[in-house]
Design a protein around this motif. Structure first.
Motif, PDB file in Angstrom:
ATOM      1  N   SER A   5       0.745  -1.216   0.122  1.00  0.00           N
ATOM      2  CA  SER A   5       0.134  -0.446   0.078  1.00  0.00           C
ATOM      3  C   SER A   5       0.558   1.440   0.062  1.00  0.00           C
ATOM      4  O   SER A   5       1.607   0.888   0.677  1.00  0.00           O
ATOM      5  N   SER A   6       0.863   2.059  -1.123  1.00  0.00           N
ATOM      6  CA  SER A   6       1.017   3.383  -1.142  1.00  0.00           C
ATOM      7  C   SER A   6       1.429   3.987   0.102  1.00  0.00           C
ATOM      8  O   SER A   6       1.726   5.354   0.303  1.00  0.00           O
ATOM      9  N   LEU A   7      -0.001   3.438   1.053  1.00  0.00           N
ATOM     10  CA  LEU A   7      -0.400   5.083   2.222  1.00  0.00           C
ATOM     11  C   LEU A   7       0.444   4.654   3.832  1.00  0.00           C
ATOM     12  O   LEU A   7       0.325   5.477   4.212  1.00  0.00           O
ATOM     13  N   ASP A  10       2.921   6.266   4.790  1.00  0.00           N
ATOM     14  CA  ASP A  10       2.093   8.296   5.005  1.00  0.00           C
ATOM     15  C   ASP A  10       1.516   8.991   6.193  1.00  0.00           C
ATOM     16  O   ASP A  10       0.135   8.175   5.692  1.00  0.00           O
ATOM     17  N   LEU A  14      -5.676  11.497   4.735  1.00  0.00           N
ATOM     18  CA  LEU A  14      -6.544  11.890   3.419  1.00  0.00           C
ATOM     19  C   LEU A  14      -7.521  12.322   3.055  1.00  0.00           C
ATOM     20  O   LEU A  14      -8.851  12.213   3.890  1.00  0.00           O
ATOM     21  N   ASN A  39      -4.498   7.205   9.992  1.00  0.00           N
ATOM     22  CA  ASN A  39      -4.256   8.319   9.159  1.00  0.00           C
ATOM     23  C   ASN A  39      -6.312   9.413   9.630  1.00  0.00           C
ATOM     24  O   ASN A  39      -6.385   8.809   9.419  1.00  0.00           O
ATOM     25  N   ARG A 114      -2.959  14.411   1.351  1.00  0.00           N
ATOM     26  CA  ARG A 114      -2.524  13.120   0.440  1.00  0.00           C
ATOM     27  C   ARG A 114      -4.387  12.593  -0.036  1.00  0.00           C
ATOM     28  O   ARG A 114      -5.245  12.694   0.926  1.00  0.00           O
ATOM     29  N   VAL A 116      -7.040  10.531  -2.357  1.00  0.00           N
ATOM     30  CA  VAL A 116      -6.932   9.565  -2.798  1.00  0.00           C
ATOM     31  C   VAL A 116      -8.573   9.735  -3.600  1.00  0.00           C
ATOM     32  O   VAL A 116      -8.980   9.973  -3.391  1.00  0.00           O
ATOM     33  N   GLY A 136      -2.939   8.662  -3.587  1.00  0.00           N
ATOM     34  CA  GLY A 136      -3.362   6.875  -3.317  1.00  0.00           C
ATOM     35  C   GLY A 136      -5.185   6.427  -4.015  1.00  0.00           C
ATOM     36  O   GLY A 136      -5.789   7.290  -4.762  1.00  0.00           O
ATOM     37  N   ASP A 140      -5.289   1.133  -2.289  1.00  0.00           N
ATOM     38  CA  ASP A 140      -4.535   1.078  -0.598  1.00  0.00           C
ATOM     39  C   ASP A 140      -4.975   1.074   0.565  1.00  0.00           C
ATOM     40  O   ASP A 140      -4.120   1.135   1.293  1.00  0.00           O
ATOM     41  N   LEU A 141      -5.888   1.747   0.714  1.00  0.00           N
ATOM     42  CA  LEU A 141      -6.936   1.298   1.467  1.00  0.00           C
ATOM     43  C   LEU A 141      -6.947  -0.093   2.692  1.00  0.00           C
ATOM     44  O   LEU A 141      -6.486   0.104   3.563  1.00  0.00           O
ATOM     45  N   HIS A 144      -3.964  -1.926   3.233  1.00  0.00           N
ATOM     46  CA  HIS A 144      -2.871  -1.239   4.399  1.00  0.00           C
ATOM     47  C   HIS A 144      -3.372  -2.166   5.130  1.00  0.00           C
ATOM     48  O   HIS A 144      -4.206  -3.075   5.164  1.00  0.00           O
TER      49      HIS A 144
END
Length: 208
Positions: A5-7, A10, A14, A39, A114, A116, A136, A140-141, A144
């Motif tokens: 996940s790109s999150l 970070d 979001l 987040n 960020r 999404v 995102g 990604d959520l 996660h």
């Protein structure tokens, strides 16, 4: 089961687009997923308004958002004058976005948060307006690590399938094969929003 996940690294708040909220509600376990995500979550008032319709109330999208607002997980924010300038620019011209995508990008860009967003055109505009940073994805959520720990393998796989089948979630091209392998070919063939779905269908027919 290993997810990326790109999150993960970070910590910024979001900013969720309308379609992301719809996907999360469609997956059945969206509330648990967002409550687990560390987040803060921000939703522009224009996005909230897009769910506050007869359809949004009937199918439960509006109630899903309001439940998370009531629990303090999601904050609905009004755009500033500066954000409205960017919003107006994004919703005009030949490459205009819909209001929810434009509001999401405007808030994320001006507040350095960020975004999404799943839709291709919205993602391209987000990259252009946010110094090259990619937003995102709903996926990604779902992927996660905290969502994985909260739901477990089987339930998370079901959530991904439902987000695709019922919510028509968009995913990155490069993750398509892995997601098909995860949910299984039979169920993947019900998810017409998958990348290269026509090729998937053609290959399946060739094997029968």
């Amino acid at each position: 089961m290993t997810f990326s996940s790109s999150l993960i690294d970070d910590p910024r708040p979001l900013v969720l687009d309308t379609s992301v909220l719809i996907n999360l509600h469609a997956c059945t376990f969206g509330e648990r997923i967002l409550m687990a995500i560390p987040n803060p979550i921000v939703v522009p008032n224009i996005v909230a308004d897009e769910l506050d319709t007869e359809t949004g109330r009937r199918n439960g999208d509006h109630g899903f958002l309001r439940s998370l607002v009531g629990q303090g997980k999601i904050s609905i924010v009004a755009m500033t004058d500066d954000e409205y300038v960017l919003f107006a620019d994004l919703t005009s011209g030949t490459s205009s976005l819909d209001d929810g995508e434009a509001a999401t990008i405007a808030v994320a860009a001006r507040r350095e948060l960020r975004a999404v967003i799943d839709e291709r055109k919205g993602r391209a505009q987000a990259v252009a307006r946010m110094g090259g940073e990619e937003p995102g994805w709903t996926l990604d959520l779902l992927q996660h690590p905290v969502a994985h720990r909260s739901l477990g393998d089987a339930t998370l796989t079901e959530a991904i399938y439902l987000a695709l089948c019922e919510g028509r979630m968009r995913i990155p091209q490069e993750r398509g094969d892995a997601i098909v392998a995860l949910i299984g070919l039979e169920r993947a063939l019900r998810c017409t929003c998958l990348p290269n779905y026509k090729g998937l269908l053609k290959n399946s027919e060739a094997r029968t």
